[in-house]
Write a protein that holds these residues in place. Structure first.
Motif, mmCIF file in Angstrom:
data_model
loop_
_atom_site.group_PDB
_atom_site.id
_atom_site.type_symbol
_atom_site.label_atom_id
_atom_site.label_comp_id
_atom_site.label_asym_id
_atom_site.label_seq_id
_atom_site.Cartn_x
_atom_site.Cartn_y
_atom_site.Cartn_z
ATOM 1 N N MET A 1 0.844 -1.203 0.000
ATOM 2 C CA MET A 1 0.000 0.000 0.000
ATOM 3 C C MET A 1 0.881 1.256 0.000
ATOM 4 O O MET A 1 1.823 1.366 0.785
ATOM 5 N N MET A 2 0.555 2.161 -0.877
ATOM 6 C CA MET A 2 1.284 3.414 -0.959
ATOM 7 C C MET A 2 0.944 4.305 0.243
ATOM 8 O O MET A 2 -0.209 4.402 0.655
ATOM 9 N N GLU A 3 1.985 4.917 0.844
ATOM 10 C CA GLU A 3 1.781 5.865 1.940
ATOM 11 C C GLU A 3 1.450 7.230 1.340
ATOM 12 O O GLU A 3 2.337 7.981 0.936
ATOM 13 N N ILE A 4 0.159 7.518 1.282
ATOM 14 C CA ILE A 4 -0.321 8.711 0.580
ATOM 15 C C ILE A 4 0.191 9.997 1.220
ATOM 16 O O ILE A 4 0.439 10.992 0.529
ATOM 17 N N ASN A 5 0.392 9.988 2.525
ATOM 18 C CA ASN A 5 0.815 11.222 3.201
ATOM 19 C C ASN A 5 2.214 11.668 2.785
ATOM 20 O O ASN A 5 2.635 12.787 3.097
ATOM 21 N N LYS A 6 2.950 10.795 2.070
ATOM 22 C CA LYS A 6 4.264 11.177 1.567
ATOM 23 C C LYS A 6 4.167 11.937 0.240
ATOM 24 O O LYS A 6 5.180 12.398 -0.281
ATOM 25 N N LYS A 44 -14.984 1.355 -10.640
ATOM 26 C CA LYS A 44 -14.356 0.045 -10.434
ATOM 27 C C LYS A 44 -12.839 0.194 -10.521
ATOM 28 O O LYS A 44 -12.320 1.051 -11.235
ATOM 29 N N PRO A 45 -12.091 -0.665 -9.803
ATOM 30 C CA PRO A 45 -10.623 -0.554 -9.778
ATOM 31 C C PRO A 45 -9.960 -0.702 -11.137
ATOM 32 O O PRO A 45 -8.829 -0.247 -11.328
ATOM 33 N N GLU A 46 -10.652 -1.304 -12.096
ATOM 34 C CA GLU A 46 -10.045 -1.529 -13.413
ATOM 35 C C GLU A 46 -10.399 -0.445 -14.427
ATOM 36 O O GLU A 46 -10.016 -0.524 -15.600
ATOM 37 N N GLN A 47 -11.081 0.605 -13.997
ATOM 38 C CA GLN A 47 -11.561 1.600 -14.952
ATOM 39 C C GLN A 47 -10.494 2.649 -15.296
ATOM 40 O O GLN A 47 -9.479 2.785 -14.612
ATOM 41 N N LYS A 48 -10.784 3.394 -16.378
ATOM 42 C CA LYS A 48 -9.910 4.458 -16.854
ATOM 43 C C LYS A 48 -10.574 5.797 -16.547
ATOM 44 O O LYS A 48 -11.723 6.026 -16.938
ATOM 45 N N ILE A 49 -9.841 6.660 -15.844
ATOM 46 C CA ILE A 49 -10.385 7.922 -15.346
ATOM 47 C C ILE A 49 -9.657 9.094 -15.988
ATOM 48 O O ILE A 49 -8.433 9.081 -16.114
ATOM 49 N N PHE A 63 -6.385 7.635 -5.467
ATOM 50 C CA PHE A 63 -6.725 6.511 -6.338
ATOM 51 C C PHE A 63 -5.553 5.545 -6.503
ATOM 52 O O PHE A 63 -5.712 4.485 -7.098
ATOM 53 N N LEU A 64 -4.384 5.900 -5.975
ATOM 54 C CA LEU A 64 -3.212 5.036 -6.114
ATOM 55 C C LEU A 64 -3.424 3.674 -5.474
ATOM 56 O O LEU A 64 -2.977 2.653 -5.999
ATOM 57 N N ASN A 65 -4.101 3.651 -4.338
ATOM 58 C CA ASN A 65 -4.354 2.385 -3.645
ATOM 59 C C ASN A 65 -5.718 1.794 -3.998
ATOM 60 O O ASN A 65 -6.130 0.799 -3.390
ATOM 61 N N TYR A 66 -6.396 2.394 -4.968
ATOM 62 C CA TYR A 66 -7.721 1.894 -5.354
ATOM 63 C C TYR A 66 -7.713 1.248 -6.733
ATOM 64 O O TYR A 66 -8.252 0.153 -6.916
ATOM 65 N N LEU A 67 -7.108 1.901 -7.711
ATOM 66 C CA LEU A 67 -7.074 1.327 -9.051
ATOM 67 C C LEU A 67 -6.118 0.141 -9.101
ATOM 68 O O LEU A 67 -5.065 0.144 -8.450
ATOM 69 N N ASN A 68 -6.479 -0.876 -9.880
ATOM 70 C CA ASN A 68 -5.601 -2.034 -10.006
ATOM 71 C C ASN A 68 -4.697 -1.885 -11.236
ATOM 72 O O ASN A 68 -4.614 -0.807 -11.833
ATOM 73 N N GLU A 69 -4.037 -2.975 -11.641
ATOM 74 C CA GLU A 69 -3.077 -2.895 -12.752
ATOM 75 C C GLU A 69 -3.735 -2.541 -14.073
ATOM 76 O O GLU A 69 -3.083 -2.014 -14.980
ATOM 77 N N GLN A 70 -5.027 -2.855 -14.215
ATOM 78 C CA GLN A 70 -5.746 -2.504 -15.441
ATOM 79 C C GLN A 70 -6.257 -1.066 -15.419
ATOM 80 O O GLN A 70 -6.512 -0.467 -16.462
ATOM 81 N N THR A 92 5.925 8.412 -11.099
ATOM 82 C CA THR A 92 7.111 7.616 -10.812
ATOM 83 C C THR A 92 6.817 6.423 -9.908
ATOM 84 O O THR A 92 7.559 5.434 -9.927
ATOM 85 N N VAL A 93 5.721 6.496 -9.144
ATOM 86 C CA VAL A 93 5.369 5.353 -8.291
ATOM 87 C C VAL A 93 4.324 4.454 -8.948
ATOM 88 O O VAL A 93 4.134 3.315 -8.538
ATOM 89 N N ASN A 94 3.659 4.977 -9.982
ATOM 90 C CA ASN A 94 2.690 4.164 -10.724
ATOM 91 C C ASN A 94 2.561 4.759 -12.125
ATOM 92 O O ASN A 94 1.966 5.820 -12.306
#
Length: 258
Positions: A1-6, A44-49, A63-70, A92-94
């Motif tokens: 899980m990405m630490e969003i506060n960073k 949905k986690p696989e959607q394009k926003i 959304f970094l910890n919500y969206l999946n690889e798709q 750089t992190v995703n």
């Protein structure tokens, strides 16, 4: 899980998008708004926003910890400084999070922009995104520019795709609230029969547009308004999201207004 506060930018960056000296307020507001967007639009986690006016990623980071690889997140903005922050700290992190510059002119926020809003083509393929987010963008645009953006949003959204945007909607209730000093925003300078502004010298600083006119523009551009969630800007006695939010769905071609 990405630490969003960073991923909270320095004040000189985040304050471009609002009064965000308070780090905790900045983080929590973005989190609350992202959670509402996910819930209200059933993302949905696989959607394009597509996030139009993404700023320095206040909503995007949640959304970094919500969206999946798709899943994919595309942010566009007219501020190169804010986009550079997003590219250097979020992409750089995703690498499914991409950010694009649109050289749009705005009298309040991007006076050096070379393109009128009505001439802009989003750097996104036709019918390629599931969801469009616009937070505090239409509140700073003339009606003709809103009309042009609605056409572009209709182009890039998939059929049945959903679109959320924030507004200050002007109606009889708002008119009375402003006259009796009960509204948070004193948007009382009349530009024409359908638009009002906070500042007659720099109208893009904050608009309110006639609610019925906005509804007409949505329908004319192929959108069905599913719901309007009215904000608290109209009343000092309420609590909740500040601006009004319109949730709309792209209509099938056979249902488009003739």
């Amino acid at each position: 899980m990405m630490e969003i506060n960073k991923l909270i930018p320095a004040p000189e960056i985040r304050n471009w998008t609002g009064p965000f000296d308070d780090t905790e307020y900045y983080l929590n507001l973005g989190k609350e708004q992202a959670e509402k967007i996910i819930q209200w639009l059933s993302i949905k986690p696989e959607q394009k926003i597509l996030d139009i006016g993404c700023g320095c990623g206040r909503i995007a980071i949640h959304f970094l910890n919500y969206l999946n690889e798709q899943g994919k997140y595309i942010g566009i903005d007219s501020n190169k400084l804010l986009l550079s922050y997003c590219e250097d700290n979020i992409s750089t992190v995703n690498n499914n999070f991409q950010f694009e510059f649109v050289d749009a002119y705005n009298g309040a926020y991007s006076r050096d922009g070379k393109l009128k809003c009505q001439d802009i083509v989003f750097p996104v393929e036709n019918e390629s995104v599931d969801t469009v987010i616009m937070w505090s963008v239409f509140t700073h645009m003339y009606l003709a520019d809103i009309d042009a953006y609605l056409k572009e949003i209709h182009r890039v959204l998939k059929k049945g795709g959903l679109f959320i945007s924030s507004f200050n909607l002007y109606n009889k209730f708002i008119e009375n609230q402003i006259k009796t000093d009960k509204a948070y925003l004193n948007i009382n300078y009349k530009i024409n029969e359908a638009s009002y502004t906070l500042d007659k010298e720099t109208p893009e600083g904050g608009f309110a547009h006639d609610e019925e006119k906005i509804k007409d523009l949505y329908w004319e551009n192929g959108f069905f308004i599913r719901e309007i969630k009215y904000g608290i800007w109209s009343s000092k006695e309420l609590a909740g999201e500040f601006h009004d939010c319109i949730i709309a769905e792209k209509l099938e071609d056979c249902l488009l207004p003739k």
